[in-house]
Design a protein around this motif. Structure first.
Motif, short mmCIF file in Angstrom:
data_model
loop_
_atom_site.label_atom_id
_atom_site.label_comp_id
_atom_site.label_asym_id
_atom_site.label_seq_id
_atom_site.Cartn_x
_atom_site.Cartn_y
_atom_site.Cartn_z
N GLN A 55 0.74 38.48 -28.28
CA GLN A 55 0.82 39.50 -27.15
C GLN A 55 0.96 40.84 -27.71
N SER A 56 0.75 41.83 -26.75
CA SER A 56 0.92 43.29 -27.23
C SER A 56 2.45 43.71 -27.18
N THR A 101 -6.32 41.94 -21.12
CA THR A 101 -6.71 42.96 -20.13
C THR A 101 -6.58 42.38 -18.71
N SER A 154 -9.24 39.18 -24.51
CA SER A 154 -7.98 39.12 -25.32
C SER A 154 -8.54 39.19 -26.65
N LEU A 203 -6.80 40.50 -29.99
CA LEU A 203 -5.54 41.42 -29.95
C LEU A 203 -4.58 41.31 -31.29
N SER A 204 -4.45 40.14 -31.84
CA SER A 204 -3.80 40.06 -32.95
C SER A 204 -4.89 39.99 -34.32
N ILE A 243 -1.06 47.90 -24.15
CA ILE A 243 -2.02 47.91 -23.29
C ILE A 243 -1.77 48.39 -21.94
#
Length: 270
Positions: free
Chosen positions: A69-70, A77, A82, A85-86, A230
Motif C-alpha cells: 500500500q501507499s 488507483t 497497482s 506500487l512497491s 496516491i
C-alpha cells in the motif's frame, strides 16, 4: 489481546544475493522431520522467513496475508492500476512467500485487473497451487492462470453460482458455501486442507485480505508500505466499523525494510 513489539531501528533486509542460504532455509521448511529442531542463524533472511518455514513444518493449516500500500493506505488507483506500487525487493519477497506456500490465493478483481501468473520466478522454489476466489463466477477463463498450464489452479465459486461446468479453462471449479460477506474463509481453509493445501498465502486484493482478517482467519498479515502518496484510489484494509479503540486489533509486530519500502508483519496467532 496481544502486545505490539517493534524492531527498532528497523532492520534493513537485502533479499538478493542469498540464493544458497534461501534454498537451505526452504529445504528445512519443506523437508524437515517432525520433532527435529528448526536450525536458525543470525541472518536477516532467517529472521524474516525462519518462523514462517517453521510453521510449515507443523503440517497444520496456516494463513498469511500480504498487501502493498501507499503511505495514505491505497493499494491501487480508482481504476485499479497497482503496478508497480512497491519495489523490486517486495516483489522478490512475494515470490519467496509463494515458494513457501502450498497455495496462493487471490480474489477475482486481482485476476481481472492484474492478470497475474502467481508462479515462482524470481527465486528458487516450486510454484504453489493457484486458488482464485470468484464467488459470483465473473471471470471468463481467458486470464493467464486459467490457460498457461504453469501450476495447478482451482477456481472457488459460491455453491449457488456453480453451473454444470467442472472446469474453467484448465482450472478445476470448486463450490464453496457463502458467509455473510462472500465465501466463508474458514470453509476455504477446510476445503483446501482436505486437498493437502495447509500453508496458504493470501496475496490480494484488499477485499479478499480484509474478509479473511475480519473473520479471524489470518494467522499473520504482512503490509508493505511504499513511500508514495496516491491521494485517492482503492483502500487497503476495510473492516467493520468500531466505535472504541479498545476494540481495535493489536497484534504483535515485526518491521523490516525492503529497499525503499517498509514491511510490517502482524502476528495474530502462533
Amino acid at each position: 489481546q496481544m502486545t505490539t513489539t517493534l524492531l527498532s531501528p528497523p532492520d534493513q533486509i537485502s533479499l538478493r544475493g542469498e540464493d544458497h542460504a534461501w534454498q537451505a532455509l526452504l529445504r528445512q521448511g519443506s523437508q524437515g522431520e517432525q520433532g527435529v529442531p528448526f536450525l536458525q542463524d543470525d541472518s536477516l533472511l532467517h529472521a524474516l522467513y525462519g518462523p514462517l518455514c517453521a510453521m510449515r513444518r507443523r503440517g497444520s493449516s496456516y494463513v498469511v496475508g500480504h498487501l502493498a500500500q501507499s503511505l495514505d493506505g491505497r493499494i491501487a488507483t480508482t481504476c485499479g492500476v497497482s503496478r508497480w506500487l512497491s519495489g523490486d525487493e517486495d516483489l522478490l519477497h512475494t515470490h519467496r512467500m509463494r515458494a513457501i506456500a502450498d497455495a496462493v490465493l487471490v480474489g477475482a478483481s486481482t485476476v481481472q485487473h492484474d492478470d497475474p501468473q502467481l508462479t515462482v520466478r524470481l527465486c528458487a522454489g516450486d510454484s504453489p497451487v493457484r486458488v482464485i476466489l470468484d464467488p459470483e463466477r465473473r471471470l471468463d477463463g481467458s486470464q493467464k492462470v486459467f490457460c498457461d498450464g504453469k501450476a495447478p489452479t482451482l477456481l472457488l465459486v459460491a455453491a449457488d453460482r456453480v453451473g454444470q461446468e467442472a472446469t474453467c479453462g484448465q482450472a478445476e471449479v470448486i463450490p464453496i458455501s457463502r458467509s455473510e460477506h462472500g465465501l466463508d474463509p474458514f470453509e476455504i481453509r477446510r476445503v483446501l486442507a482436505q486437498r493437502g493445501l495447509y500453508w496458504l498465502f493470501v496475496e490480494g486484493g484488499g477485499i479478499t485480505v480484509s474478509r479473511f482478517l475480519a473473520a479471524g482467519a489470518l494467522d499473520r498479515l504482512q503490509i508493505t508500505v511504499a513511500p508514495v502518496i496516491i491521494g485517492s484510489g482503492r483502500p487497503s484494509l476495510v473492516l467493520p466499523e468500531i466505535h472504541d479503540l479498545a476494540h481495535s486489533l493489536r497484534p504483535r509486530t515485526r518491521r523490516f525494510l525492503l529497499g525503499d519500502d517498509t514491511m510490517i508483519e502482524c502476528a495474530f496467532h502462533d
